[in-house]
Write an enzyme that holds these catalytic residues in place. Structure first.
Site, mmCIF file in Angstrom:
data_model
loop_
_atom_site.group_PDB
_atom_site.id
_atom_site.type_symbol
_atom_site.label_atom_id
_atom_site.label_comp_id
_atom_site.label_asym_id
_atom_site.label_seq_id
_atom_site.Cartn_x
_atom_site.Cartn_y
_atom_site.Cartn_z
ATOM 1 N N ARG A 112 0.855 -1.116 0.067
ATOM 2 C CA ARG A 112 -0.026 0.014 -0.128
ATOM 3 C C ARG A 112 0.867 1.311 0.005
ATOM 4 O O ARG A 112 0.151 2.399 0.486
ATOM 5 C CB ARG A 112 -0.986 0.008 1.114
ATOM 6 C CG ARG A 112 -1.994 -1.077 0.968
ATOM 7 C CD ARG A 112 -3.277 -0.753 1.950
ATOM 8 N NE ARG A 112 -4.133 -1.902 1.692
ATOM 9 C CZ ARG A 112 -4.108 -2.966 2.515
ATOM 10 N NH1 ARG A 112 -3.147 -3.161 3.255
ATOM 11 N NH2 ARG A 112 -4.801 -3.950 2.054
ATOM 12 N N LYS A 134 3.463 11.744 -11.418
ATOM 13 C CA LYS A 134 2.544 11.019 -12.375
ATOM 14 C C LYS A 134 3.409 9.509 -12.433
ATOM 15 O O LYS A 134 4.611 9.653 -12.752
ATOM 16 C CB LYS A 134 2.204 11.579 -13.472
ATOM 17 C CG LYS A 134 1.118 12.596 -13.844
ATOM 18 C CD LYS A 134 0.773 12.728 -15.314
ATOM 19 C CE LYS A 134 0.011 13.839 -15.388
ATOM 20 N NZ LYS A 134 -0.228 13.773 -16.791
ATOM 21 N N GLU A 176 10.838 19.416 -24.459
ATOM 22 C CA GLU A 176 9.900 19.739 -23.319
ATOM 23 C C GLU A 176 10.493 20.973 -22.488
ATOM 24 O O GLU A 176 9.541 21.695 -22.062
ATOM 25 C CB GLU A 176 9.852 18.534 -22.404
ATOM 26 C CG GLU A 176 9.297 17.169 -23.045
ATOM 27 C CD GLU A 176 8.079 17.068 -23.300
ATOM 28 O OE1 GLU A 176 7.283 17.931 -22.912
ATOM 29 O OE2 GLU A 176 7.505 15.999 -23.896
ATOM 30 N N LYS A 214 7.494 23.784 -14.076
ATOM 31 C CA LYS A 214 6.580 22.724 -13.988
ATOM 32 C C LYS A 214 6.293 22.435 -12.369
ATOM 33 O O LYS A 214 5.003 22.115 -12.457
ATOM 34 C CB LYS A 214 7.447 21.187 -14.258
ATOM 35 C CG LYS A 214 6.508 20.209 -14.183
ATOM 36 C CD LYS A 214 6.712 18.885 -15.182
ATOM 37 C CE LYS A 214 5.566 17.932 -15.141
ATOM 38 N NZ LYS A 214 5.899 16.699 -15.678
ATOM 39 N N ASN A 232 0.696 20.159 -22.099
ATOM 40 C CA ASN A 232 0.343 19.446 -23.404
ATOM 41 C C ASN A 232 0.516 20.250 -24.413
ATOM 42 O O ASN A 232 0.015 19.825 -25.744
ATOM 43 C CB ASN A 232 -1.131 18.838 -23.242
ATOM 44 C CG ASN A 232 -1.047 17.665 -22.464
ATOM 45 O OD1 ASN A 232 -0.087 16.899 -22.272
ATOM 46 N ND2 ASN A 232 -2.204 17.451 -21.754
ATOM 47 N N HIS A 235 1.438 18.689 -27.995
ATOM 48 C CA HIS A 235 0.994 17.154 -27.572
ATOM 49 C C HIS A 235 -0.148 16.863 -28.573
ATOM 50 O O HIS A 235 -0.198 15.528 -28.943
ATOM 51 C CB HIS A 235 0.835 16.860 -26.137
ATOM 52 C CG HIS A 235 2.293 16.934 -25.431
ATOM 53 N ND1 HIS A 235 3.163 17.942 -25.583
ATOM 54 C CD2 HIS A 235 2.904 15.741 -24.758
ATOM 55 C CE1 HIS A 235 4.204 17.601 -24.641
ATOM 56 N NE2 HIS A 235 4.077 16.311 -24.416
ATOM 57 N N HIS A 252 9.322 10.744 -28.382
ATOM 58 C CA HIS A 252 8.149 11.763 -28.101
ATOM 59 C C HIS A 252 8.465 13.125 -28.032
ATOM 60 O O HIS A 252 7.823 13.743 -28.885
ATOM 61 C CB HIS A 252 7.913 11.243 -26.644
ATOM 62 C CG HIS A 252 7.008 12.211 -26.014
ATOM 63 N ND1 HIS A 252 5.573 12.111 -26.423
ATOM 64 C CD2 HIS A 252 7.117 13.190 -25.094
ATOM 65 C CE1 HIS A 252 4.903 13.170 -26.062
ATOM 66 N NE2 HIS A 252 5.787 13.839 -24.931
HETATM 67 N N1 NAD Z 1 5.519 10.843 -15.368
HETATM 68 C C1 NAD Z 1 5.544 11.877 -16.020
HETATM 69 O O1 NAD Z 1 5.024 12.955 -15.625
HETATM 70 C C2 NAD Z 1 6.140 11.917 -17.481
HETATM 71 C C3 NAD Z 1 6.426 12.915 -18.115
HETATM 72 C C4 NAD Z 1 7.009 12.702 -19.304
HETATM 73 C C5 NAD Z 1 7.295 11.203 -19.891
HETATM 74 N N2 NAD Z 1 6.901 10.314 -19.154
HETATM 75 C C6 NAD Z 1 7.294 9.188 -19.639
HETATM 76 O O2 NAD Z 1 8.880 8.982 -19.762
HETATM 77 C C7 NAD Z 1 9.101 8.025 -20.632
HETATM 78 C C8 NAD Z 1 10.021 8.394 -21.536
HETATM 79 O O3 NAD Z 1 11.302 9.137 -20.775
HETATM 80 P P1 NAD Z 1 12.586 8.985 -21.412
HETATM 81 O O4 NAD Z 1 12.540 9.896 -22.521
HETATM 82 O O5 NAD Z 1 13.850 9.152 -20.252
HETATM 83 O O6 NAD Z 1 12.895 7.417 -22.153
HETATM 84 P P2 NAD Z 1 13.703 6.060 -21.598
HETATM 85 O O7 NAD Z 1 13.436 6.020 -19.932
HETATM 86 O O8 NAD Z 1 13.307 5.044 -22.395
HETATM 87 O O9 NAD Z 1 15.160 6.451 -21.627
HETATM 88 C C9 NAD Z 1 15.889 6.725 -23.103
HETATM 89 C C10 NAD Z 1 16.719 5.896 -23.394
HETATM 90 O O10 NAD Z 1 18.062 6.396 -22.706
HETATM 91 C C11 NAD Z 1 18.918 5.199 -21.943
HETATM 92 N N3 NAD Z 1 19.372 6.005 -20.846
HETATM 93 C C12 NAD Z 1 18.953 6.570 -19.631
HETATM 94 N N4 NAD Z 1 19.608 7.502 -19.224
HETATM 95 C C13 NAD Z 1 20.820 7.287 -19.663
HETATM 96 C C14 NAD Z 1 22.340 7.746 -19.701
HETATM 97 N N5 NAD Z 1 22.706 8.710 -18.750
HETATM 98 N N6 NAD Z 1 23.117 7.437 -20.776
HETATM 99 C C15 NAD Z 1 22.726 6.716 -21.725
HETATM 100 N N7 NAD Z 1 21.631 6.123 -21.761
HETATM 101 C C16 NAD Z 1 20.404 6.556 -20.843
HETATM 102 C C17 NAD Z 1 17.647 4.398 -21.591
HETATM 103 O O11 NAD Z 1 17.939 3.124 -21.215
HETATM 104 C C18 NAD Z 1 16.734 4.369 -22.912
HETATM 105 O O12 NAD Z 1 17.306 3.224 -23.633
HETATM 106 C C19 NAD Z 1 7.810 7.600 -21.210
HETATM 107 O O13 NAD Z 1 7.271 6.275 -20.867
HETATM 108 C C20 NAD Z 1 6.695 8.573 -20.818
HETATM 109 O O14 NAD Z 1 5.288 8.219 -20.629
HETATM 110 C C21 NAD Z 1 6.392 10.507 -17.795
HETATM 111 ZN ZN ZN Z 2 5.732 15.252 -23.478
#
Ligand code: NAD
Ligand code: ZN
Length: 351
Positions: A112, A134, A176, A214, A232, A235, A252
């Site tokens: 929980r 989130k 972003e 943010k 957004n 987006h 993205h």
């Molecule tokens: N919770 C939220 O408010 C929120 C907001 C925006 C996005 N997201 C989510 O975040 C995700 C996207 O995040 P992201 O862009 O970080 O993608 P990701 O976590 O997939 O990372 C991108 C790639 O970079 C690699 N990586 C990470 N750190 C590294 C480093 N220091 N050196 C080398 N490689 C590295 C990862 O292993 C992966 O292959 C999506 O699932 C999206 O839905 C969430």
């Molecule tokens: Zn976004």
């Protein structure tokens, strides 16, 4: 730099985002780091050397958005039960947004709810995913449809982790960050125009401002009832582009960059922004190697995809538009004709 996140409407207490070299962290509880092989390969030794805990363990999950699902959550939970974590234990999300979202969600449901902290290692996770609480996973019905609002105990942002990040991923995070400046802060936008963020100081400053903005939005609207929707910007278009290209062609943030250009032209059509400013945003995106064009095959089909996540095509689509640079306007009454006129500017010309 420390940015406090205060959630005024929430029963949850606030927490700090620290932007600096990762400090030594000590805990008198069991700690489990959740990460993936890519991030672990580059940075786990460094992280382990900074953490002192009663008991320290690592759970590794496969790298990729395709593993951001309930199966992986079940695997993580199994490992936590095997390691006999109790309700006082702590999780550390060590990776990009995928790791952050899954670790946060796991923390929210393990017995929980246990504490977790975020150590984001992508620019996108540093400026966006790690702030705001989130958490969640995808399923076959869509992205992030399962999850919870669950705030971390702390966020530590250290730009040294970004040194190993592929350039494209860095740029996607920049999209972003630029988004925040166009929506909320003209001075910040002008700083980004002048500075190339190659120094430690200026990159830290840009990340801090983006996080601050943010946080300011999330503080007012933790559960996304109002102003949080402004995040957004770009987006609405980006989601259609990602859908049309099966989430394969663009990261993205890249789709968001194109989406912002589209939103800006719509904004120009409604006389909310000048063409000069539309170009300035475009140039800033280009400076960070982001795409700004997209060929729409069929503008009717593209338009209809705006309603994909709506209940019916009679629902209104909400467009978040820049009002000049540094301010925004939300419109849900734009005529189809006006929208098609903007989309037509991106129509593929068959040669
Ligand atoms: N919770 C939220 O408010 C929120 C907001 C925006 C996005 N997201 C989510 O975040 C995700 C996207 O995040 P992201 O862009 O970080 O993608 P990701 O976590 O997939 O990372 C991108 C790639 O970079 C690699 N990586 C990470 N750190 C590294 C480093 N220091 N050196 C080398 N490689 C590295 C990862 O292993 C992966 O292959 C999506 O699932 C999206 O839905 C969430
Ligand atoms: Zn976004």
């Amino acid at each position: 730099m420390i940015i406090p996140i205060r959630l005024e409407s929430s029963t949850v207490r606030g927490y700090n985002v620290t932007i600096d070299r990762l400090p030594k962290l000590s805990f008198d509880t069991k700690v489990v780091i959740v990460t993936n092989p890519t991030v672990a390969g580059f940075h786990l030794d460094n992280l382990l050397s900074k953490i002192d805990a009663k008991d320290l363990d690592v759970v590794t999950v496969k790298d990729g958005e395709e593993y951001k699902n309930l199966d992986t959550i079940v695997d993580i939970l199994d490992e936590l039960f095997t390691k006999q974590l109790d309700r006082k234990s702590l999780l550390i999300a060590f990776g990009g947004g995928v790791i952050g979202d899954m670790t946060g969600f796991t923390a929210s449901i393990y017995q929980r709810g246990i504490d977790f902290i975020q150590i984001p290692t992508t620019l996108l996770a540093q400026v966006d995913a790690s702030v705001g609480g989130k958490t969640g996973v995808n399923n076959r019905f869509g992205k992030n449809l399962i999850g919870a609002f669950y705030q971390p105990k702390a966020v530590y942002i250290d730009i040294d982790f970004l040194k190993t990040l592929p350039k494209r991923e860095f740029s996607a995070g920049m999209a972003e960050l630029i988004k925040m400046s166009v929506m909320f802060d003209r001075e910040f936008f002008e700083f980004l125009e002048k500075d190339d963020l190659s120094s430690r100081d200026s990159l830290n400053r840009a990340i801090a401002r983006s996080v601050e903005l943010k946080a300011w939005v999330v503080n007012q609207d933790e559960k996304e009832a109002g102003i949080r929707a402004v995040l957004n910007y770009g987006h609405t278009f980006a989601h259609v582009i990602e859908n049309e290209t099966n989430y394969r062609e663009y990261l993205h943030g890249e789709a968001v960059a194109i989406g912002m250009v589209m939103a800006n032209l719509l904004s120009y059509e409604l006389a909310l922004i000048s063409l000069d400013e539309v170009d300035r945003v475009k140039n800033l995106l280009i400076k960070h190697n982001l795409p700004i064009t997209y060929e729409i095959r069929d503008i009717e089909i593209f338009y209809n995809k705006f309603f994909l996540d709506k209940k019916s095509s009679n629902s209104k689509i909400k467009f978040i538009l820049p009002k000049s640079i540094g301010d925004f306007e939300v419109r849900d009454n734009i005529s189809k004709e006006t929208i098609l006129k903007v989309l037509a500017k991106f129509k593929r010309v068959d040669r």
